[in-house]
Write a protein that holds these residues in place. Structure first.
Motif, PDB file in Angstrom:
ATOM      1  N   UNK A 264       0.583  13.181   8.663  1.00 49.58           N
ATOM      2  CA  UNK A 264      -0.446  13.561   7.724  1.00 49.58           C
ATOM      3  C   UNK A 264      -0.866  12.251   6.996  1.00 49.58           C
ATOM      4  N   UNK A 265      -2.251  12.468   6.318  1.00 51.46           N
ATOM      5  CA  UNK A 265      -2.629  11.631   5.212  1.00 51.46           C
ATOM      6  C   UNK A 265      -2.101  11.790   3.998  1.00 51.46           C
ATOM      7  N   UNK A 266      -1.601  11.047   3.458  1.00 50.64           N
ATOM      8  CA  UNK A 266      -0.940  11.367   2.132  1.00 50.64           C
ATOM      9  C   UNK A 266      -2.030  11.744   0.908  1.00 50.64           C
ATOM     10  N   UNK A 267      -1.798  12.343   0.014  1.00 52.17           N
ATOM     11  CA  UNK A 267      -2.694  12.899  -1.078  1.00 52.17           C
ATOM     12  C   UNK A 267      -3.840  11.804  -1.775  1.00 52.17           C
ATOM     13  N   UNK A 268      -2.949  10.719  -2.056  1.00 55.98           N
ATOM     14  CA  UNK A 268      -3.939   9.807  -2.775  1.00 55.98           C
ATOM     15  C   UNK A 268      -4.026   8.444  -1.766  1.00 55.98           C
ATOM     16  N   UNK A 269      -5.386   8.139  -1.785  1.00 56.76           N
ATOM     17  CA  UNK A 269      -5.838   6.808  -1.276  1.00 56.76           C
ATOM     18  C   UNK A 269      -5.464   5.770  -2.082  1.00 56.76           C
ATOM     19  N   UNK A 270      -5.663   4.264  -1.779  1.00 55.35           N
ATOM     20  CA  UNK A 270      -5.595   3.285  -2.693  1.00 55.35           C
ATOM     21  C   UNK A 270      -6.923   2.428  -2.710  1.00 55.35           C
ATOM     22  N   UNK A 271      -7.220   1.845  -3.730  1.00 60.95           N
ATOM     23  CA  UNK A 271      -8.469   0.917  -3.836  1.00 60.95           C
ATOM     24  C   UNK A 271      -8.045  -0.400  -3.265  1.00 60.95           C
ATOM     25  N   UNK A 272      -8.928  -1.001  -2.613  1.00 60.96           N
ATOM     26  CA  UNK A 272      -8.524  -2.333  -1.929  1.00 60.96           C
ATOM     27  C   UNK A 272     -10.034  -3.330  -2.471  1.00 60.96           C
TER      28      UNK A 272
ATOM     29  N   UNK B  12     -11.848   2.380  -0.358  1.00 54.08           N
ATOM     30  CA  UNK B  12     -10.712   3.269  -0.304  1.00 54.08           C
ATOM     31  C   UNK B  12     -10.088   2.890   1.170  1.00 54.08           C
ATOM     32  N   UNK B  13      -8.820   3.083   0.970  1.00 51.50           N
ATOM     33  CA  UNK B  13      -7.726   2.997   2.186  1.00 51.50           C
ATOM     34  C   UNK B  13      -6.885   4.080   2.184  1.00 51.50           C
ATOM     35  N   UNK B  14      -6.782   4.923   3.084  1.00 50.71           N
ATOM     36  CA  UNK B  14      -5.857   6.116   3.356  1.00 50.71           C
ATOM     37  C   UNK B  14      -4.420   5.686   3.412  1.00 50.71           C
ATOM     38  N   UNK B  15      -3.580   6.341   3.054  1.00 55.02           N
ATOM     39  CA  UNK B  15      -2.115   6.050   3.393  1.00 55.02           C
ATOM     40  C   UNK B  15      -1.383   7.292   4.077  1.00 55.02           C
ATOM     41  N   UNK B  16      -0.477   7.042   5.065  1.00 55.67           N
ATOM     42  CA  UNK B  16      -0.149   8.002   5.960  1.00 55.67           C
ATOM     43  C   UNK B  16       1.370   8.179   5.979  1.00 55.67           C
TER      44      UNK B  16
ATOM     45  N   UNK C 289       0.798  -1.255  -0.031  1.00 57.74           N
ATOM     46  CA  UNK C 289      -0.027   0.149  -0.087  1.00 57.74           C
ATOM     47  C   UNK C 289       0.796   1.350  -0.069  1.00 57.74           C
ATOM     48  N   UNK C 290       1.942   1.286   0.758  1.00 59.00           N
ATOM     49  CA  UNK C 290       2.736   2.394   0.880  1.00 59.00           C
ATOM     50  C   UNK C 290       3.584   2.796  -0.350  1.00 59.00           C
ATOM     51  N   UNK C 291       4.066   1.445  -0.921  1.00 57.19           N
ATOM     52  CA  UNK C 291       5.066   1.842  -2.214  1.00 57.19           C
ATOM     53  C   UNK C 291       4.322   2.159  -3.435  1.00 57.19           C
ATOM     54  N   UNK C 292       3.052   1.650  -3.523  1.00 58.07           N
ATOM     55  CA  UNK C 292       2.429   1.732  -4.945  1.00 58.07           C
ATOM     56  C   UNK C 292       2.260   3.241  -5.401  1.00 58.07           C
ATOM     57  N   UNK C 293       2.759   3.329  -6.635  1.00 57.17           N
ATOM     58  CA  UNK C 293       2.699   4.637  -7.517  1.00 57.17           C
ATOM     59  C   UNK C 293       1.435   4.868  -8.125  1.00 57.17           C
TER      60      UNK C 293
END
Length: 292
Positions: free
Chosen positions: A275-283, A111-115, A66-70
């Motif tokens: 902080x929450x990163x700008x882009x969440x991911x799809x799970x 959606x899952x937020x990334x931090x 999740x953290x590394x996905x561009x």
């Protein structure tokens, strides 16, 4: 469909081999490209064109993917093979992993937020929680080499209760746009999902994709109530009130920070900007079985 399979072959108390996982995926009509988590260049593999990514492992494997996905338009599917599987549980991925792939659909996702946090150790990304105090101590003190997932969870919860009973307070200061606090506490957790540690729902009702953290702050006066809750934490909501924020600054004295399940540096305390990163991911969320 074609998927990148990111697999931790050491996840859980009874690790699943690559062949068993690929057999289930192939039976569901999914062609796979394989990446051994922790052994190969994950960031490079995640750039490979595919329909989705399969994170097969525990919370550490899922968090790293999740953290590394561009390409955040590329969905992530979870095969929960770890002991706690906090992230999967928070997102509704709870069934036996062998039953899940045939129920994936590209239009069924959440959606899952990334931090991320800037601290004395630099910038660290995370998915579950950043904290200090009791839970950090419990992660370090839990008995190792359990025979199964249930025993691992029981060991972790016992370590949490013991750490909470023995904990000494430390000074903490928190600043958000709408709320601030400064004083002595036993534990502070900045949570992105409801669960941390041995699937403890410290932030009951937290929404993993709402763009907000849940700040869990435990003071000395709340020790007895939290110990009582921790005896049977699945039976009722955690008695500690949470505060929500999208960004915050936190200063901790004399205690190390924990980022997800690891301490970046056990000798460093200080100030972190979270902080929450700008882009969440799809799970991908498995569809219900037709016979359910």
């Amino acid at each position: 469909m074609r998927a990148l399979l990111v697999h931790n072959d050491n996840a859980g108390t009874d690790p699943e081999p690559r062949a068993a996982i690929e057999a289930v995926l192939h039976a569901a009509g999914i062609e796979t490209l394989y990446c051994a988590h922790g052994e190969e260049n994950l960031a490079e593999f995640l750039r490979t064109p595919c329909d989705f990514i399969v994170a097969a492992g525990g919370d550490g494997t899922v968090a790293d993917v999740v953290s590394a996905l561009e390409d955040t338009d590329c969905p992530i599917a979870i095969l929960a093979l770890g002991g706690s599987n906090n992230i999967a549980h928070a997102l509704g991925v709870e069934d036996d992993w062998r039953d899940v792939p045939k129920r994936w659909s590209p239009d069924a996702w959440t959606r899952l937020d990334r931090c991320e946090a800037d601290g004395p150790w630099g910038c660290k990304r995370f998915v579950e929680a950043l904290g200090s105090g009791v839970l950090t101590d419990a992660v370090d003190d839990a008995e190792e080499e359990p025979d199964n997932a249930a025993e691992k969870q029981a060991n972790g919860r016992a370590a949490f209760r013991a750490a909470l009973a023995d904990a000494q307070s430390f000074h903490c200061a928190i600043e958000t746009e709408s709320w601030s606090w400064s004083g002595d506490c036993l534990m502070v957790e900045v949570m992105n999902i409801p669960y941390a540690g041995s699937r403890l729902a410290l932030a009951h009702g937290s929404e993993p994709g709402d763009g907000l953290f849940d700040i869990v702050l435990v003071t000395i006066e709340q020790r007895a109530d939290l110990i009582a809750w921790a005896e049977r934490p699945d039976d009722r909501p955690c008695p500690v009130t949470t505060h929500k924020a999208a960004t915050l600054r936190m200063t901790v004295e004399d205690r190390p920070f924990r980022v997800d399940d690891r301490s970046p540096n056990e000798h460093l305390a200080g100030t972190v900007d979270i902080r929450i990163r700008p882009s969440s991911v799809k799970i991908l969320v498995p569809r219900e079985n037709d016979d359910d």
